[in-house]
Motif scaffolding. Sequence first.
Motif, mmCIF file in Angstrom:
data_model
loop_
_atom_site.group_PDB
_atom_site.id
_atom_site.type_symbol
_atom_site.label_atom_id
_atom_site.label_comp_id
_atom_site.label_asym_id
_atom_site.label_seq_id
_atom_site.Cartn_x
_atom_site.Cartn_y
_atom_site.Cartn_z
ATOM 1 N N ARG A 168 3.865 5.124 0.934
ATOM 2 C CA ARG A 168 4.279 4.437 2.168
ATOM 3 C C ARG A 168 3.486 3.143 2.353
ATOM 4 O O ARG A 168 4.031 2.114 2.747
ATOM 5 N N VAL A 169 2.176 3.186 2.077
ATOM 6 C CA VAL A 169 1.339 1.995 2.222
ATOM 7 C C VAL A 169 1.709 0.945 1.177
ATOM 8 O O VAL A 169 1.691 -0.259 1.456
ATOM 9 N N ASP A 172 4.994 -0.596 2.461
ATOM 10 C CA ASP A 172 4.800 -1.396 3.671
ATOM 11 C C ASP A 172 3.342 -1.282 4.120
ATOM 12 O O ASP A 172 2.983 -0.327 4.810
ATOM 13 N N PRO A 173 2.499 -2.229 3.750
ATOM 14 C CA PRO A 173 1.083 -2.159 4.145
ATOM 15 C C PRO A 173 0.873 -2.135 5.658
ATOM 16 O O PRO A 173 -0.179 -1.717 6.127
ATOM 17 N N GLU A 174 1.887 -2.566 6.420
ATOM 18 C CA GLU A 174 1.771 -2.573 7.878
ATOM 19 C C GLU A 174 2.416 -1.338 8.512
ATOM 20 O O GLU A 174 2.603 -1.298 9.737
ATOM 21 N N ALA A 175 2.751 -0.347 7.727
ATOM 22 C CA ALA A 175 3.415 0.845 8.257
ATOM 23 C C ALA A 175 2.545 1.543 9.293
ATOM 24 O O ALA A 175 1.316 1.574 9.165
ATOM 25 N N PRO A 176 3.155 2.122 10.317
ATOM 26 C CA PRO A 176 2.383 2.907 11.285
ATOM 27 C C PRO A 176 1.645 4.047 10.589
ATOM 28 O O PRO A 176 2.125 4.594 9.595
ATOM 29 N N ARG A 289 11.680 -0.430 -0.286
ATOM 30 C CA ARG A 289 11.452 -1.831 -0.638
ATOM 31 C C ARG A 289 11.708 -1.976 -2.129
ATOM 32 O O ARG A 289 11.027 -1.361 -2.946
ATOM 33 N N HIS A 412 15.620 -4.661 6.696
ATOM 34 C CA HIS A 412 14.180 -4.839 6.743
ATOM 35 C C HIS A 412 13.759 -5.732 5.585
ATOM 36 O O HIS A 412 14.571 -6.073 4.729
ATOM 37 N N GLN A 416 9.391 -7.065 -2.818
ATOM 38 C CA GLN A 416 8.509 -8.136 -3.239
ATOM 39 C C GLN A 416 9.055 -8.701 -4.547
ATOM 40 O O GLN A 416 9.763 -8.042 -5.285
ATOM 41 N N CYS A 422 1.215 -3.928 -5.921
ATOM 42 C CA CYS A 422 0.702 -3.333 -4.700
ATOM 43 C C CYS A 422 -0.424 -2.366 -5.064
ATOM 44 O O CYS A 422 -0.269 -1.555 -5.973
#
Length: 425
Positions: A168-169, A172-176, A289, A412, A416, A422
């Motif tokens: 998940r990170v 999306d590094p900004e994921a909740p 992604r 969304h 990349q 990543c």
Amino acid sequence: MPAVRTALIIGGGIAGPAAAVALRRAGVESVVYEARTDRGPRADSAPRADTLISLWPNGVNALDVIGAAGAVRRSGWPAGRLAAFDNRGRLVGTCPLPSASSTVNVRRTDLFRALADLARAEGVPIRHGKHLVAAEQTPDGVVATFADGSTATGDILVGADGVHSTARVLIDPEAPVPRYLPQLELSGVADMSVPENTEALCGVLGRRGSLAFWPRPDHRTEWFARLPLDRALPAGRALGRSAAECLEQARRFYADDPFSHRMLTRTDPDQVSVIGSTVMLPSLPVWHRGRMVLVGDAAHAPSSASGQGGALALESAIELARCLRDLPTLDVAFRAYQRLRRPHVETIAAQALRAQRERGTRRIPNALLRLVWPIATRTFAAPAKTMNHAFHHRIDWHAAVPAALAENSERHPEAQAPGCRCVVR
């Protein structure tokens, strides 16, 4: 079908092996990579390793789709109704569960084993000791790097690595981040039998709070309790507290409920699992992604009050395979998958959170409880109504997924650029 022939599946719990089997039937060969070693506990769920799961009808239906329902039924036992008791252990009433014959109680380890055995029987390799740390997307695939320095390449990467997902990170590094609620969950096995048979899911509607329990075939009683805390206690910190300490805390909390207190008194600390604070995952803006996508708790982890975490993971694994089987591109397939699943899982998560907040300390006189509960479960609180959204959800594996599902869906950030790497820091 997009040009997907191989998949790297990260996580060997529930969603991972289920996705591997479903993908194989959709024409995609997978390898499952699990962080734990062959003999070690799962890194993200060690304290929960052998707790009991109630798989509701929709979860058993999902198992049927991939051919695992028979093995799980043999490992567990059926549950056909709900039974409620007052705080002195007197039966308040019972009510049948919808599709009762399809509800199964099973130990978490037995469910993991059944799914892993099925995956291996289908020819899916499961590699242990593989903790994902990085992923690089190229024009032709994804290269995953593990903590031991090894790498693996596939057409897609499926993150099925649980609520504390590394995938998940990477997507999306900004994921909740997972959210912990100030409640301590623990379970145990009491050396006592209760006045019900094993086909009931039971609860004590006590003065301080509820306590769930399951009569076991061995005439002992399994229970699950949720205690209030001053602050949240994640699973890692919960492991630092002794089972004896937490059990004593539970006994104090339920001191005004003789039936619950007796059950806890008849429990040895060696039979207690300290789970930690109730954990849930806020809604994720990004499930996929490029060539990477999430399933199960990595994408949607409702609180344990839903009773649906395992079932939703199984459903998502199957829906992902259907979308990859039927739709022409990865982008279309992943967007259709997210559109199929997001409304359903978020409705259940919202219902669970609402129920969690409403289960505060209460003092209901037993006489009123015996009057109200039978009426409520025949009318506004009947399981057929309150649980209908989840219980009757069915996936038709043979039905084609329409491409229109991906149209006008949430868009969304896209993948990349090829060659972008990543890494989890």
